[in-house]
Design an enzyme around this catalytic site. Sequence first.
Site, PDB file in Angstrom:
ATOM      1  N   HIS A  41     -14.988  35.445 -21.210  1.00 59.28           N
ATOM      2  CA  HIS A  41     -13.438  35.778 -19.547  1.00 59.28           C
ATOM      3  C   HIS A  41     -13.064  33.980 -19.715  1.00 59.28           C
ATOM      4  CE1 HIS A  41     -15.866  34.193 -16.324  1.00 59.28           C
ATOM      5  NE2 HIS A  41     -16.424  34.939 -16.480  1.00 59.28           N
ATOM      6  N   ASP A  68     -19.947  29.746 -18.466  1.00 63.84           N
ATOM      7  CA  ASP A  68     -20.067  30.928 -17.751  1.00 63.84           C
ATOM      8  C   ASP A  68     -18.572  30.616 -17.525  1.00 63.84           C
ATOM      9  OD1 ASP A  68     -19.047  33.466 -16.499  1.00 63.84           O
ATOM     10  OD2 ASP A  68     -20.392  32.754 -14.596  1.00 63.84           O
ATOM     11  N   GLU A  73     -11.601  36.896 -14.447  1.00 66.11           N
ATOM     12  CA  GLU A  73     -12.742  37.457 -14.138  1.00 66.11           C
ATOM     13  C   GLU A  73     -13.900  37.434 -12.461  1.00 66.11           C
ATOM     14  OE1 GLU A  73     -16.928  38.949 -13.813  1.00 66.11           O
ATOM     15  OE2 GLU A  73     -16.563  36.345 -14.556  1.00 66.11           O
ATOM     16  N   GLU A  74     -13.843  35.985 -13.007  1.00 59.14           N
ATOM     17  CA  GLU A  74     -14.564  35.738 -11.504  1.00 59.14           C
ATOM     18  C   GLU A  74     -14.655  35.604  -9.949  1.00 59.14           C
ATOM     19  OE1 GLU A  74     -17.345  34.133 -11.997  1.00 59.14           O
ATOM     20  OE2 GLU A  74     -17.590  32.780 -14.019  1.00 59.14           O
ATOM     21  N   ASP A 123     -20.706  37.663 -21.456  1.00 61.24           N
ATOM     22  CA  ASP A 123     -20.563  36.876 -20.580  1.00 61.24           C
ATOM     23  C   ASP A 123     -21.417  36.989 -19.419  1.00 61.24           C
ATOM     24  OD1 ASP A 123     -19.153  35.613 -18.256  1.00 61.24           O
ATOM     25  OD2 ASP A 123     -18.874  37.658 -17.350  1.00 61.24           O
ATOM     26  N   HIS A 169     -22.562  29.419 -11.821  1.00 57.36           N
ATOM     27  CA  HIS A 169     -21.712  28.858 -11.065  1.00 57.36           C
ATOM     28  C   HIS A 169     -22.421  27.948  -9.892  1.00 57.36           C
ATOM     29  CE1 HIS A 169     -19.873  33.592 -10.651  1.00 57.36           C
ATOM     30  NE2 HIS A 169     -19.722  32.836 -11.378  1.00 57.36           N
TER      31      HIS A 169
END
Length: 471
Positions: A286, A298, A332-333, A360, A430
């Site tokens: 993604h 990520d 995606e997130e 991922d 994140h």
Amino acid sequence: GINAEYMGIQIHPMALCGRILVMCVCAIALVCHAQLTHKAQADSIIDILTNGALKGLAYNRTAQFVDKFGHRLAGSANLEIAIDWLVSQLEAEGFENVHTEPVDVPHWVRGHEECMLLEPRQMELPVLGLGYSEGTPLEGVVAPAIVVSSFEELARRAADCAGAIVVFNQPWRGYGKSVEYRVRAASAAAQAGAVAVLVRSVTPFSISSPHTGMMTYDKNDRKRIPAACITVEHAEMLARLQNRGQKIVIRLKMEAKMLEPVTSRNVVAELRGSQHPEQVVLVSGHIDSWDVGQGAMDDAGGSFISWAVLSTLLKLRLRPKRTVRLVLFTAEEIGGLGGAAYFKKHFADIARMDLVMESDLGVFLPFGIEATASEAAVAVLTSVAQHLAPINASAVVGGGGGEDIDTWAAHGVPAVSLANANSEYFYFHHTAGDTMNVLNSTQVDLCTAVWAVTAFVVADLPAMLPRGAPL
């Protein structure tokens, strides 16, 4: 006799037994074929990526991309500019069927945010608001804080939480369990009368870095309260203060808000199959990220090893029987929206979807692949993976999938993800620390080799992978 039912079709038992026998024979033939063929091509893929002209390709592309665009939150103009650039690069490289597919996405923005401990002493608490959270009033929220370690403790202490800022100091129990606090904390605290919620960052290790991520509100919530993550260190400090009987007062300010929805895009490119172009092996990652750090781990890394699969096959002039399709998913997130839109658009082609692959969960040192597939398909994939023995990455373990491909797997399509030594993945997940410094060029090359060999050999087998209930 009594007819059996397969895929909604009534089948006579003798016919069903015959079909199963044929499937078993085909699976055995595929296993043997995967073992006895493709060694030269697999070796050439590994060599060019680890020692040859494409050494460093995926790593350097990832670095160029994240240095150029930085983070790429779904809904942002920056993500769309990055997508335009990707399309231009894929077209220039000469891939087929390069295009984008629209995806409607919400547009959440963070804005300015701050969190201050006011009592028993004054200090700033690093904070990251959670995706989809409401903001506070302009003047912020000032309230006493109540620290709890679980949803159960919150329920027991609900009477203490009215008008308070609830702080969840839940212990790390693995991502799958711990993330429930990030997702559900706001609604749970609101039901107890809280005015805001702060959640201990979902990570097993911290250097005083808050971790963001998506949260949700329950549709039955009478009030939506602001939600943010604080560091592990500060969540534990607040718990210690409370245990000593000290009063805790916190001020939280968040400008978070939802804007009008926008249209984003999935990015698609192909290397068309030589004999069965309608049958597809899908490689993916993604391209969106959270609005902190660079989104290198990520998931630019996963996206770019998938792009490098097509580049490698093109460079080596390897044209498999089936199409190898690259999909770089958006959004995606914020709930897997790109993957959901892609599945909905292409569900009619499910019988021709041979294998779906998504990276991922890091591109660290690989040791093989994770597979969710039937026993027969796993046997074939295990044979395919033997071609990765020269780089010590021939393991096939369970658990294959990803946010964007799990729906395909749930409908019986074999699914694969990258098995890699990603024990530190959630250290950076994140956070502002998700930068190129997390990645290692040699390890990324090895991940690309795993990805490219798997995709190519499966796409070039005499038949598609057998379907059936996953192991």
